[in-house]
Design a protein around this motif. Structure first.
Motif, PDB file in Angstrom:
ATOM      1  N   SER A   1     -46.096 -15.695  16.572  1.00  0.00           N
ATOM      2  CA  SER A   1     -44.827 -16.145  16.004  1.00  0.00           C
ATOM      3  C   SER A   1     -43.665 -15.818  16.942  1.00  0.00           C
ATOM      4  CB  SER A   1     -44.598 -15.504  14.631  1.00  0.00           C
ATOM      5  OG  SER A   1     -44.428 -14.100  14.740  1.00  0.00           O
ATOM      6  N   VAL A   2     -43.715 -14.659  17.605  1.00  0.00           N
ATOM      7  CA  VAL A   2     -42.675 -14.316  18.571  1.00  0.00           C
ATOM      8  C   VAL A   2     -42.755 -15.246  19.773  1.00  0.00           C
ATOM      9  CG1 VAL A   2     -41.768 -12.513  20.087  1.00  0.00           C
ATOM     10  CG2 VAL A   2     -42.670 -11.908  17.831  1.00  0.00           C
ATOM     11  N   ALA A   3     -43.974 -15.508  20.252  1.00  0.00           N
ATOM     12  CA  ALA A   3     -44.141 -16.405  21.401  1.00  0.00           C
ATOM     13  C   ALA A   3     -43.615 -17.803  21.094  1.00  0.00           C
ATOM     14  CB  ALA A   3     -45.619 -16.472  21.786  1.00  0.00           C
ATOM     15  N   ALA A   4     -43.900 -18.294  19.897  1.00  0.00           N
ATOM     16  CA  ALA A   4     -43.413 -19.618  19.504  1.00  0.00           C
ATOM     17  C   ALA A   4     -41.893 -19.631  19.429  1.00  0.00           C
ATOM     18  CB  ALA A   4     -44.020 -20.018  18.160  1.00  0.00           C
ATOM     19  N   ALA A   5     -41.301 -18.564  18.899  1.00  0.00           N
ATOM     20  CA  ALA A   5     -39.839 -18.494  18.792  1.00  0.00           C
ATOM     21  C   ALA A   5     -39.188 -18.454  20.167  1.00  0.00           C
ATOM     22  CB  ALA A   5     -39.434 -17.267  17.974  1.00  0.00           C
ATOM     23  N   VAL A   6     -39.809 -17.770  21.112  1.00  0.00           N
ATOM     24  CA  VAL A   6     -39.268 -17.732  22.476  1.00  0.00           C
ATOM     25  C   VAL A   6     -39.285 -19.127  23.085  1.00  0.00           C
ATOM     26  CG1 VAL A   6     -39.716 -16.929  24.831  1.00  0.00           C
ATOM     27  CG2 VAL A   6     -39.785 -15.311  22.925  1.00  0.00           C
ATOM     28  N   LEU A   7     -40.402 -19.845  22.971  1.00  0.00           N
ATOM     29  CA  LEU A   7     -40.467 -21.189  23.538  1.00  0.00           C
ATOM     30  C   LEU A   7     -39.434 -22.116  22.902  1.00  0.00           C
ATOM     31  CD1 LEU A   7     -44.214 -22.151  24.122  1.00  0.00           C
ATOM     32  CD2 LEU A   7     -42.451 -21.589  25.806  1.00  0.00           C
ATOM     33  N   ARG A   8     -39.254 -22.019  21.608  1.00  0.00           N
ATOM     34  CA  ARG A   8     -38.280 -22.895  20.946  1.00  0.00           C
ATOM     35  C   ARG A   8     -36.857 -22.578  21.418  1.00  0.00           C
ATOM     36  NH1 ARG A   8     -42.005 -22.189  16.217  1.00  0.00           N
ATOM     37  NH2 ARG A   8     -43.099 -24.191  16.067  1.00  0.00           N
ATOM     38  N   ALA A   9     -36.571 -21.315  21.701  1.00  0.00           N
ATOM     39  CA  ALA A   9     -35.255 -20.979  22.244  1.00  0.00           C
ATOM     40  C   ALA A   9     -35.109 -21.492  23.674  1.00  0.00           C
ATOM     41  CB  ALA A   9     -35.041 -19.467  22.199  1.00  0.00           C
TER      42      ALA A   9
ATOM     43  N   GLY B   1     -24.405  -8.716  14.921  1.00  0.00           N
ATOM     44  CA  GLY B   1     -23.388  -9.747  15.038  1.00  0.00           C
ATOM     45  C   GLY B   1     -23.925 -11.165  14.920  1.00  0.00           C
ATOM     46  N   ALA B   2     -23.485 -12.021  15.837  1.00  0.00           N
ATOM     47  CA  ALA B   2     -23.861 -13.433  15.797  1.00  0.00           C
ATOM     48  C   ALA B   2     -25.359 -13.623  15.960  1.00  0.00           C
ATOM     49  CB  ALA B   2     -23.104 -14.203  16.880  1.00  0.00           C
ATOM     50  N   LEU B   3     -26.013 -12.733  16.718  1.00  0.00           N
ATOM     51  CA  LEU B   3     -27.460 -12.853  16.893  1.00  0.00           C
ATOM     52  C   LEU B   3     -28.188 -12.559  15.590  1.00  0.00           C
ATOM     53  CD1 LEU B   3     -29.792 -13.405  18.825  1.00  0.00           C
ATOM     54  CD2 LEU B   3     -29.760 -10.976  19.456  1.00  0.00           C
ATOM     55  N   ALA B   4     -27.715 -11.578  14.842  1.00  0.00           N
ATOM     56  CA  ALA B   4     -28.324 -11.266  13.549  1.00  0.00           C
ATOM     57  C   ALA B   4     -28.123 -12.396  12.554  1.00  0.00           C
ATOM     58  CB  ALA B   4     -27.752  -9.968  12.998  1.00  0.00           C
ATOM     59  N   ALA B   5     -26.985 -13.105  12.677  1.00  0.00           N
ATOM     60  CA  ALA B   5     -26.677 -14.189  11.744  1.00  0.00           C
ATOM     61  C   ALA B   5     -27.363 -15.495  12.103  1.00  0.00           C
ATOM     62  CB  ALA B   5     -25.162 -14.411  11.697  1.00  0.00           C
ATOM     63  N   ALA B   6     -27.895 -15.592  13.307  1.00  0.00           N
ATOM     64  CA  ALA B   6     -28.506 -16.849  13.765  1.00  0.00           C
ATOM     65  C   ALA B   6     -29.742 -17.178  12.942  1.00  0.00           C
ATOM     66  CB  ALA B   6     -28.867 -16.744  15.241  1.00  0.00           C
ATOM     67  N   LYS B   7     -29.856 -18.430  12.517  1.00  0.00           N
ATOM     68  CA  LYS B   7     -30.989 -18.876  11.716  1.00  0.00           C
ATOM     69  C   LYS B   7     -31.872 -19.886  12.434  1.00  0.00           C
ATOM     70  CE  LYS B   7     -29.497 -16.476   8.225  1.00  0.00           C
ATOM     71  NZ  LYS B   7     -30.176 -15.212   7.856  1.00  0.00           N
ATOM     72  N   THR B   8     -31.352 -20.502  13.485  1.00  0.00           N
ATOM     73  CA  THR B   8     -32.090 -21.541  14.201  1.00  0.00           C
ATOM     74  C   THR B   8     -32.125 -21.215  15.692  1.00  0.00           C
ATOM     75  OG1 THR B   8     -30.133 -22.893  14.682  1.00  0.00           O
ATOM     76  CG2 THR B   8     -31.245 -23.253  12.554  1.00  0.00           C
ATOM     77  N   PRO B   9     -33.019 -21.855  16.456  1.00  0.00           N
ATOM     78  CA  PRO B   9     -33.001 -21.645  17.911  1.00  0.00           C
ATOM     79  C   PRO B   9     -31.648 -21.969  18.526  1.00  0.00           C
ATOM     80  CG  PRO B   9     -35.040 -22.726  17.265  1.00  0.00           C
ATOM     81  CD  PRO B   9     -34.167 -22.705  16.050  1.00  0.00           C
ATOM     82  N   GLU B  10     -31.009 -23.041  18.061  1.00  0.00           N
ATOM     83  CA  GLU B  10     -29.698 -23.408  18.607  1.00  0.00           C
ATOM     84  C   GLU B  10     -28.676 -22.308  18.364  1.00  0.00           C
ATOM     85  OE1 GLU B  10     -31.658 -27.325  17.373  1.00  0.00           O
ATOM     86  OE2 GLU B  10     -31.507 -25.290  16.590  1.00  0.00           O
ATOM     87  N   GLU B  11     -28.682 -21.718  17.178  1.00  0.00           N
ATOM     88  CA  GLU B  11     -27.733 -20.655  16.864  1.00  0.00           C
ATOM     89  C   GLU B  11     -28.035 -19.395  17.668  1.00  0.00           C
ATOM     90  OE1 GLU B  11     -27.977 -20.258  12.647  1.00  0.00           O
ATOM     91  OE2 GLU B  11     -26.824 -22.085  12.245  1.00  0.00           O
ATOM     92  N   THR B  12     -29.301 -19.109  17.891  1.00  0.00           N
ATOM     93  CA  THR B  12     -29.677 -17.971  18.724  1.00  0.00           C
ATOM     94  C   THR B  12     -29.142 -18.152  20.140  1.00  0.00           C
ATOM     95  OG1 THR B  12     -31.684 -17.524  17.453  1.00  0.00           O
ATOM     96  CG2 THR B  12     -31.627 -16.699  19.715  1.00  0.00           C
ATOM     97  N   VAL B  13     -29.331 -19.347  20.693  1.00  0.00           N
ATOM     98  CA  VAL B  13     -28.843 -19.626  22.043  1.00  0.00           C
ATOM     99  C   VAL B  13     -27.317 -19.563  22.091  1.00  0.00           C
ATOM    100  CG1 VAL B  13     -28.671 -21.438  23.800  1.00  0.00           C
ATOM    101  CG2 VAL B  13     -30.868 -20.948  22.713  1.00  0.00           C
TER     102      VAL B  13
END
Length: 322
Positions: free
Chosen positions: A187-195, A302-314
């Motif tokens: 799940s972490v690997a998939a999240a990294v690729l999506r980001a 902060g903003a990273l904790a609030a991010a819900k999607t790959p776009e918001e994380t980036v």
């Protein structure tokens, strides 16, 4: 190999499988991207596997791809600046890295520019003239073969043998996924690729990274600009570490996972950690151990904790720089 990788050309596509031990000399960035696009069209699950392909959850996805051993190998003798330009973003770079990992492309450094790009096999060889120079003789965006000289293969083959390998700085998607999955989880690997798939202004992520480069090697609009092709190596490291923090991975585990994934050394990610802490986007939580020093588990802020999607994380880490 009638359905194998090909280059767009007039009067018909140049299929690499028709050449015996081919070598491509001095391709510009557009031609090099077209080579990768040709392989991607022939074997998409090899060149740019989706998260589903990598996790084994895609059923028959990739089943129609040829066996890697059946894909023709192309020797590429290219200038460093051309490779750098063609692989400025994660998507293009990871595609080429996948071909190098699979031994489908052997990439070495050309020491001096040539008058024209050359494609040569043991029985024939010719210069490749871009459509912008060939005029009406070539299809727009393609190449026009000029000449027929079997000696080109021997001439450039010896130069290829003496040339230094080109060390790509960006790993393939498969290496990223497997390196992180092995130490963290899938799940972490998939999240990294999506980001890593998020592009500036492109707004698309997910399992299908999209056709940001067409078969002629052009990015959208024919600009050749890789800004819509994903992050550069430094930004890729920031995104990968930020995702690990969002997932609550142990700091040491994440740094080792990123090293296994080919994204950078543990010391490099110690620096990335410092940058994210300075931006108040991550913190560490000490976990006491029965013996030895406490472990440090990462947590977002902060903003990273609030991010819900790959776009918001980036978006949360976009301005994190040295």
């Amino acid at each position: 190999m009638p359905t194998g990788p090909a280059l767009p050309s007039t009067p018909e596509p140049l299929r690499l499988g028709a050449f015996a031990d081919p070598v491509l000399v001095d391709p510009g960035p557009r031609l090099l991207r077209a080579v990768v696009a040709g392989y991607r069209e022939a074997a998409p699950a090899l060149v740019e596997p989706s998260v589903a392909d990598l996790s084994g959850g895609a059923g028959d996805t990739g089943a129609d791809d040829p066996d890697p051993s059946e894909i023709p190998t192309l020797k590429v003798l290219a200038g460093e600046s051309a490779v750098d330009d063609a692989t400025a973003g994660f998507r293009s770079a990871s595609r080429l890295a996948a071909l190098v990992d699979a031994d489908a492309v052997e990439l070495r450094v050309l020491d001096a520019p040539q008058p024209n790009p050359v494609l040569a096999g043991e029985e024939t060889g010719f210069a490749l003239i871009g459509s912008e120079r060939a005029g009406a003789a070539a299809e727009p965006g393609g190449w026009y073969p000029v000449g027929d000289d079997a000696s080109l293969r021997e001439r450039y083959g010896s130069r290829f043998a003496e040339a230094e390998p080109y060390g790509l700085r960006t790993p393939s998607r498969r290496r990223v996924y497997e390196g992180i999955a092995a130490r963290c989880d899938e799940s972490v690997a998939a999240a990294v690729l999506r980001a890593l798939d998020v592009t500036d202004g492109a707004g698309d992520t997910g399992d299908d990274a999209g056709d940001t480069v067409d078969s002629a090697g052009d990015t959208p609009g024919g600009s050749g600009d890789a800004s819509a092709d994903g992050p550069d190596p430094e930004a890729a490291r920031v995104r990968a570490y930020a995702v690990g923090a969002r997932e609550g991975v142990l700091d040491r585990t994440l740094r080792r996972a990123c090293e296994d994934a080919g994204l950078g050394s543990p010391s490099t990610f110690t620096r990335i950690k410092r940058l994210l802490r300075a931006a108040d986007l991550i913190e560490t939580v000490a976990e006491p151990q029965p013996v030895g020093r406490p472990r440090e588990r990462l947590a977002p802020r902060g903003a990273l904790a609030a991010a819900k999607t790959p776009e918001e994380t980036v978006a949360a880490v976009r301005d994190v720089t040295e």
